[in-house]
Design a protein around this motif. Structure first.
Motif, PDB file in Angstrom:
ATOM      1  N   ARG A  73      40.578 -17.284  -1.150  1.00  0.00           N
ATOM      2  CA  ARG A  73      40.797 -16.259  -2.650  1.00  0.00           C
ATOM      3  C   ARG A  73      42.439 -16.695  -3.552  1.00  0.00           C
ATOM      4  NH1 ARG A  73      36.397 -12.897  -4.113  1.00  0.00           N
ATOM      5  NH2 ARG A  73      35.465 -14.810  -4.080  1.00  0.00           N
ATOM      6  N   LEU A  74      42.617 -16.847  -3.889  1.00  0.00           N
ATOM      7  CA  LEU A  74      44.381 -16.705  -4.594  1.00  0.00           C
ATOM      8  C   LEU A  74      43.500 -16.398  -5.837  1.00  0.00           C
ATOM      9  CD1 LEU A  74      47.730 -16.847  -4.390  1.00  0.00           C
ATOM     10  CD2 LEU A  74      46.473 -19.779  -4.918  1.00  0.00           C
ATOM     11  N   LEU A  75      44.743 -15.506  -6.692  1.00  0.00           N
ATOM     12  CA  LEU A  75      45.104 -14.454  -7.768  1.00  0.00           C
ATOM     13  C   LEU A  75      46.415 -14.809  -8.435  1.00  0.00           C
ATOM     14  CD1 LEU A  75      44.032 -12.959 -10.350  1.00  0.00           C
ATOM     15  CD2 LEU A  75      43.946 -11.045  -9.159  1.00  0.00           C
ATOM     16  N   VAL A  76      47.144 -15.901  -8.927  1.00  0.00           N
ATOM     17  CA  VAL A  76      48.163 -16.205  -9.625  1.00  0.00           C
ATOM     18  C   VAL A  76      48.110 -15.443 -11.422  1.00  0.00           C
ATOM     19  CG1 VAL A  76      49.693 -17.513  -9.754  1.00  0.00           C
ATOM     20  CG2 VAL A  76      47.435 -17.994  -7.944  1.00  0.00           C
ATOM     21  N   GLY A  77      49.129 -14.763 -10.698  1.00  0.00           N
ATOM     22  CA  GLY A  77      49.873 -13.871 -12.857  1.00  0.00           C
ATOM     23  C   GLY A  77      50.815 -15.371 -13.668  1.00  0.00           C
ATOM     24  N   ALA A  78      50.396 -15.331 -14.978  1.00  0.00           N
ATOM     25  CA  ALA A  78      51.396 -16.002 -15.777  1.00  0.00           C
ATOM     26  C   ALA A  78      51.558 -15.217 -16.865  1.00  0.00           C
ATOM     27  CB  ALA A  78      50.774 -17.935 -15.872  1.00  0.00           C
ATOM     28  N   ILE A  90      42.340 -17.744 -10.711  1.00  0.00           N
ATOM     29  CA  ILE A  90      42.191 -17.308  -9.362  1.00  0.00           C
ATOM     30  C   ILE A  90      41.784 -18.429  -8.987  1.00  0.00           C
ATOM     31  CG2 ILE A  90      39.548 -16.797  -8.564  1.00  0.00           C
ATOM     32  CD1 ILE A  90      39.641 -13.960 -10.365  1.00  0.00           C
ATOM     33  N   PHE A  91      42.041 -19.208  -8.141  1.00  0.00           N
ATOM     34  CA  PHE A  91      41.318 -20.367  -7.163  1.00  0.00           C
ATOM     35  C   PHE A  91      41.062 -19.810  -5.922  1.00  0.00           C
ATOM     36  CE2 PHE A  91      44.950 -20.993  -9.876  1.00  0.00           C
ATOM     37  CZ  PHE A  91      44.983 -21.978 -10.019  1.00  0.00           C
ATOM     38  N   GLU A  92      40.342 -21.386  -5.184  1.00  0.00           N
ATOM     39  CA  GLU A  92      39.675 -20.821  -4.036  1.00  0.00           C
ATOM     40  C   GLU A  92      39.650 -21.825  -3.433  1.00  0.00           C
ATOM     41  OE1 GLU A  92      35.491 -19.114  -4.030  1.00  0.00           O
ATOM     42  OE2 GLU A  92      35.782 -17.856  -4.997  1.00  0.00           O
ATOM     43  N   GLY A  97      36.256 -27.526   4.452  1.00  0.00           N
ATOM     44  CA  GLY A  97      37.233 -27.692   5.467  1.00  0.00           C
ATOM     45  C   GLY A  97      38.485 -27.982   4.930  1.00  0.00           C
ATOM     46  N   GLY A  98      40.010 -27.844   4.926  1.00  0.00           N
ATOM     47  CA  GLY A  98      40.403 -28.955   5.166  1.00  0.00           C
ATOM     48  C   GLY A  98      41.534 -27.922   4.103  1.00  0.00           C
ATOM     49  N   ASP A  99      42.692 -28.129   2.931  1.00  0.00           N
ATOM     50  CA  ASP A  99      43.164 -27.209   2.164  1.00  0.00           C
ATOM     51  C   ASP A  99      43.667 -27.328   1.155  1.00  0.00           C
ATOM     52  OD1 ASP A  99      45.213 -26.639   4.976  1.00  0.00           O
ATOM     53  OD2 ASP A  99      46.017 -28.334   5.350  1.00  0.00           O
ATOM     54  N   ALA A 100      42.249 -28.418   0.545  1.00  0.00           N
ATOM     55  CA  ALA A 100      42.613 -28.166  -1.075  1.00  0.00           C
ATOM     56  C   ALA A 100      41.838 -26.531  -1.734  1.00  0.00           C
ATOM     57  CB  ALA A 100      41.177 -29.227  -1.116  1.00  0.00           C
ATOM     58  N   TRP A 101      42.771 -25.883  -2.428  1.00  0.00           N
ATOM     59  CA  TRP A 101      42.558 -25.567  -3.204  1.00  0.00           C
ATOM     60  C   TRP A 101      42.022 -25.447  -4.954  1.00  0.00           C
ATOM     61  CZ3 TRP A 101      43.215 -19.952  -1.814  1.00  0.00           C
ATOM     62  CH2 TRP A 101      43.361 -19.652   0.054  1.00  0.00           C
ATOM     63  N   GLY A 102      40.410 -25.008  -5.418  1.00  0.00           N
ATOM     64  CA  GLY A 102      39.894 -25.337  -6.659  1.00  0.00           C
ATOM     65  C   GLY A 102      40.597 -24.491  -7.260  1.00  0.00           C
ATOM     66  N   PHE A 103      40.314 -25.101  -8.929  1.00  0.00           N
ATOM     67  CA  PHE A 103      40.925 -23.896 -10.028  1.00  0.00           C
ATOM     68  C   PHE A 103      39.003 -23.070 -10.136  1.00  0.00           C
ATOM     69  CE2 PHE A 103      39.694 -22.436 -14.531  1.00  0.00           C
ATOM     70  CZ  PHE A 103      40.324 -21.941 -14.246  1.00  0.00           C
ATOM     71  N   VAL A 104      38.933 -21.581 -10.118  1.00  0.00           N
ATOM     72  CA  VAL A 104      37.611 -21.052 -10.355  1.00  0.00           C
ATOM     73  C   VAL A 104      37.513 -20.256 -11.544  1.00  0.00           C
ATOM     74  CG1 VAL A 104      36.186 -19.470  -9.422  1.00  0.00           C
ATOM     75  CG2 VAL A 104      37.127 -20.591  -7.657  1.00  0.00           C
ATOM     76  N   HIS A 105      38.418 -19.540 -11.615  1.00  0.00           N
ATOM     77  CA  HIS A 105      38.599 -18.789 -13.029  1.00  0.00           C
ATOM     78  C   HIS A 105      39.737 -18.424 -13.602  1.00  0.00           C
ATOM     79  CE1 HIS A 105      35.441 -16.751 -15.599  1.00  0.00           C
ATOM     80  NE2 HIS A 105      36.574 -15.669 -15.953  1.00  0.00           N
ATOM     81  N   VAL A 106      40.055 -18.462 -15.654  1.00  0.00           N
ATOM     82  CA  VAL A 106      40.632 -17.591 -15.685  1.00  0.00           C
ATOM     83  C   VAL A 106      40.472 -16.483 -16.181  1.00  0.00           C
ATOM     84  CG1 VAL A 106      40.329 -18.474 -18.023  1.00  0.00           C
ATOM     85  CG2 VAL A 106      42.781 -17.783 -16.998  1.00  0.00           C
ATOM     86  N   LEU A 107      41.579 -15.310 -15.900  1.00  0.00           N
ATOM     87  CA  LEU A 107      41.005 -13.882 -16.414  1.00  0.00           C
ATOM     88  C   LEU A 107      41.630 -13.512 -17.595  1.00  0.00           C
ATOM     89  CD1 LEU A 107      41.577 -12.110 -12.786  1.00  0.00           C
ATOM     90  CD2 LEU A 107      39.252 -12.981 -13.557  1.00  0.00           C
ATOM     91  N   ALA A 123      46.907  -8.096  -8.303  1.00  0.00           N
ATOM     92  CA  ALA A 123      46.558  -7.797  -6.749  1.00  0.00           C
ATOM     93  C   ALA A 123      44.805  -8.094  -6.386  1.00  0.00           C
ATOM     94  CB  ALA A 123      46.142  -6.328  -6.738  1.00  0.00           C
ATOM     95  N   LEU A 124      44.426  -8.036  -5.263  1.00  0.00           N
ATOM     96  CA  LEU A 124      42.986  -9.195  -5.005  1.00  0.00           C
ATOM     97  C   LEU A 124      42.531  -8.128  -3.419  1.00  0.00           C
ATOM     98  CD1 LEU A 124      41.222 -11.202  -6.417  1.00  0.00           C
ATOM     99  CD2 LEU A 124      42.365 -13.039  -4.607  1.00  0.00           C
ATOM    100  N   HIS A 125      41.017  -7.842  -3.837  1.00  0.00           N
ATOM    101  CA  HIS A 125      40.520  -6.815  -2.731  1.00  0.00           C
ATOM    102  C   HIS A 125      38.913  -7.334  -2.828  1.00  0.00           C
ATOM    103  CE1 HIS A 125      40.558  -5.132   0.810  1.00  0.00           C
ATOM    104  NE2 HIS A 125      39.209  -4.471   0.566  1.00  0.00           N
ATOM    105  N   ASN A 126      38.761  -8.447  -1.743  1.00  0.00           N
ATOM    106  CA  ASN A 126      37.278  -8.483  -1.935  1.00  0.00           C
ATOM    107  C   ASN A 126      37.101  -9.179  -2.984  1.00  0.00           C
ATOM    108  OD1 ASN A 126      36.266  -7.471   0.727  1.00  0.00           O
ATOM    109  ND2 ASN A 126      36.659  -5.617   0.224  1.00  0.00           N
ATOM    110  N   ASP A 127      35.911  -8.481  -4.089  1.00  0.00           N
ATOM    111  CA  ASP A 127      35.953  -9.336  -4.973  1.00  0.00           C
ATOM    112  C   ASP A 127      35.900  -8.334  -6.218  1.00  0.00           C
ATOM    113  OD1 ASP A 127      34.139 -11.192  -4.281  1.00  0.00           O
ATOM    114  OD2 ASP A 127      32.324 -10.007  -4.035  1.00  0.00           O
TER     115      ASP A 127
END
Length: 195
Positions: A73-78, A90-92, A97-107, A123-127
């Motif tokens: 899971r990846l969290l990115v600030g803009a 948030i991306f996951e 498999g593979g290296d594709a990361w997909g958009f999940v949600h905007v906070l 910052a991201l930890h677990n959920d």
């Protein structure tokens, strides 16, 4: 594909065998580069696995000014979207498999305003996701706020909710609470460099 002004390395995060590197000044509004340790390779052997460009169209968004990895899971600030209102994404990683990361949600905090710079720190930890808005005016002019979001355990994976707004207990103007944030289990740390 990086220009000299892309600010590659402005923000970094590592989790396991993955590294995320923010480049918030690319031509399209910012990007995040994901590197993966080469299996069976030497300890210093890493390869570019994915590149996530800013999913919007605002070239001054500063997407990648803050990044946090937690496993897949990846969290990115803009923080500069909407004249500095800011968003966090948030991306996951693709679980098949593979290296594709997909958009999940905007906070979003729901009541942000231009100049709050929500997403300046993440910052991201677990959920749990933690997002700083160091210029937010809720407590005092420019005092800052840190927002806690949680993934809804019994809902779809892309469902996240705002759980708490944290202010400095003695908030004063321009203290920039939320300039930096960190999270581990149930402990949260917030920097306020101008307090």
């Amino acid at each position: 594909d990086l220009s000299m002004n892309a600010s590659f390395g402005y923000a970094v995060s590592v989790s396991g065998e993955h590294i995320a590197v923010g480049a918030p000044s690319t031509a399209e509004g910012g990007a995040v580069y994901l590197f993966e340790r080469n299996a069976g390779g030497s300890a210093d052997s890493w390869s570019l696995a994915a590149r996530i460009p800013f999913p919007g169209g605002e070239t001054t968004s500063q997407f990648g000014a803050a990044v946090s990895l937690w496993h897949d899971r990846l969290l990115v600030g803009a923080p500069m979207i909407g004249a500095g209102t800011g968003l966090a994404y948030i991306f996951e990683r693709n679980q098949s498999g593979g290296d594709a990361w997909g958009f999940v949600h905007v906070l979003t905090p729901g009541d942000s305003a231009p100049g709050d710079v929500f997403g300046w720190s993440v910052a991201l930890h677990n959920d749990t996701a933690f997002v700083g808005a160091p210029a937010d005016d809720d407590a005092a002019t420019g005092a800052g706020v840190a927002f806690v979001f949680e993934r809804n355990a019994h809902s779809p994976a892309d469902s996240w909710s705002l759980r708490a707004r944290l202010h400095a207990p003695d908030a004063v103007a321009n203290e920039a609470f939320g300039m930096s944030v960190a999270l581990w289990n149930d402990a949260a740390v917030v920097g306020a460099p101008n307090a």
